[in-house]
Design a protein around this motif. Sequence first.
Motif: not given
Length: 868
Positions: A211-221, A241-254
Amino acid sequence: MNIALLSQVVEALPDPVAVFDAQLRLVTLNSAFVEENKRYLAITFKAGDSLLRLCDAAPHVRGEALEHWQRALSGERFTLVVPFGDPPLHYKISYSPLYNGDDTVHVMMIIRNVQQETEARRNERFFRSVLENLPVGLQEFTPDGWHRNMNTAQRHILGEDHPANNGPYNVFEDGFNRRTGLTALLDEVKQRKGPVKKEMLLRYSEIHDENVTRIQPLYYDVTGFPVLDLQGEIAYLFIILSEITEKKLAVLSLEKSERLLYTIVEHLPVGYIQFDNFGFIRRVNQTQRRFFASTGLEEQPDSNLIQDPFARLFELDQLFMQVLQKGKMIRLEKKLEFQVHNNGGKTDREVFLDLTMFPVEDPVDKDQIVVALVNDITEKKRQELENVKTHEFLLQTGEIGKIGGWEVDMTTRQMRWGAQTYKIHELPPFTHMTYEKSLSFFTEESRNRVELAVTACMQRGKAFDLQITVNTARNNVLQCRIIGKPEYRNGRMVRIYGVIQDVTEQYKIRNQLTRNAELMRLFFDTIDMGYAVMDKDGKVNFINRKAQEIVDHGKVIGRNIFEVFPTLVGSTFHARVQQCMMLQAPVSFSNYLPATDKWYEFLLAPMQDGNISIFTRNITDSKKMQRELRKANEQLSSLNKYLVNQNKQLEDFAHITSHNLRAPIANLKALMQIMNDTDGEQEKELYRGMFQEVIKNIDETLNDLIEVVQIRKDLNVERERLVFSERLQKVRDILFVDIETSGIELITDFSEAPYIEYPRIYLDSILQNLLTNAIKYRATDRKPSLKLQSRMVDGGVMLTAEDNGMGIDMERYGAKLFGFRKTFHKNKDAKGIGLFITKSQIEAMGGSIHAESQPGAGTKFIITFSPE
């Protein structure tokens, strides 16, 4: 059909062209057709040849070629592309029937080699297929930003509802692109005419979790690049445009984890140093940096702990190797003694550290690193040492001051004494003691007082401080001071504790001091001089009878003198008291008290205990005598000045009189002699008129002399506060006609010194003479002007008057400028008295005047008024 004309047209065409008839004979052909067949089929055609030769040279196209020729001869116009040769070349062949009336008689065949175009289309289809199936988004724009094309991946990225999918779309006009930075990237591509690559947050996606909707940013090269034409200008713009969301979120988290870790380490309350497995410093936090700064040690990130002489001196290198080799934590206290350089010298420092070192494995390189936590416990150690010293000091002080401690446990009623308390009571140390037994050493009167005080302390928590008499175990009588106060825990009294002090000696001294104080009071009450003792805050601690009579007030002892007499605040007396305290030196002065109309002489002397001794006596009679004497001296001085001035006046008057009256009197004698020698009545009447003119001049001279004498006589003329602008306006009103007639311009600047203390009649005369001179001696070739300016100079007022008139030759007339009856221009109104009177008035008040001038350049008068 005109074959000759047709041949000319065919020859002019750039592509191979041939015209044939119904029998497939060539009617006409151009040179391009001949060259093309000669090059690829080794056949040379000419008009009249049969097209069937083509079939002979390429039998595999015979059937298809005949079919095409027949279709064209039947009147059909068509174009087709056919392969020809080995390897095959593609030709575009156009058939156009030529009509002669309604009958078709000829066919024009135009052949164009389209091999390159065919290959280009084939390559385009290939590349389009490749681009369409790329896993990254690709979009094409015009140089102006209009969308032209995009691949499937880009459509998926943008979404079905994006404007680029539903009509004309300009990337530069989309406000969303300006916010994301895409517009700026394409502008940079256009400016550089080269590729630009950036990371961008272009859109958001919704992630549904129950029942929860989360907004996730999409990052691109995002890569933008241009396609240039032959002239080097941009023909198309592309973005990838090349999507790098997973990589970017991992970098941001790191990065977030690194920042959090960095913040934690940086703000640790203890010093943090990280060494690699070779002993080099890799990281130091701010607490450690402050430690380096406070101790004067230099932070050297490139230094090696193993090789550093300082570290080796204090065996820090051995601790490091022990942690690294055994892989175990070590914690110990370390004392460092060293010297630091400051201000050209050396200072010895002693630092205590709580040092913890432990090994950590680098998660990336898998190397062993060592972390040192450094806690500066220098102050704590010093405090511990200080506490030990304080304890020893208290023991020593208690012994010297005969002060012992005690406490009563409210639960057990047991009493504990300190060593000095046993000594005061002359008991062996550690003798068992109870509350009741301790009371037995007091006299009956003292015991009752102590019991009442202890009861009040137990019931109301009231502390006590009593003077008591103690009978010691050896039957010695002591005077003691006992102080007690309660201690509470959780709102319940747990003990009463305090001190007892042997004050027998102080008691004897206090009794002696009381006797001495009484003797001192008797002494100071007998002297004929007021005496008082005041502390630094103004409280009176002692005052003798004479000072009390001078003060003429009720009780003063114990009260603040500045509160009893508020008028003394800010007075000379107040200032001298502060001076005496600040300089710690005697101060003497006299002061007048308006309330009593009396003068008093004071001597203030600082005392060793911080108080001030005040001696005073009435000097009113002496002051009155001094005032009368000073008044007599002033009168004598004024009379002497008056006599000197009178003598000077007599000398000047005699000189001026002898100089200025000699010529008129000589004229009178000459006229009288001439008139006596004349017989004619008419001629005598003429000489009588001359007599009147000479007598008139003598009268004017005498009047001027009298006015000058009067100026020098009025030494005590009254001064008053005058405003320059107001007095100048008065003079302007008097000279209104002369000012209007001459058209003189008056310029004033009295801002710096707007007023002066001066006799009004003198200032008006000075301003009038300066203005009159500027009018009389104005130049005829320019509009006259006079500038008056006042300013402060050396505590006095200076007035300058600068005109633009005729000017004066100062080298010739400067010494006579202010002389009596001296004129230097041929002006019928000039008498030579104005400047003389002005100078006399200024000098009579202690001032001075001088002039600066040149012929034709105007005159400037500088007047300096005396400040007194």
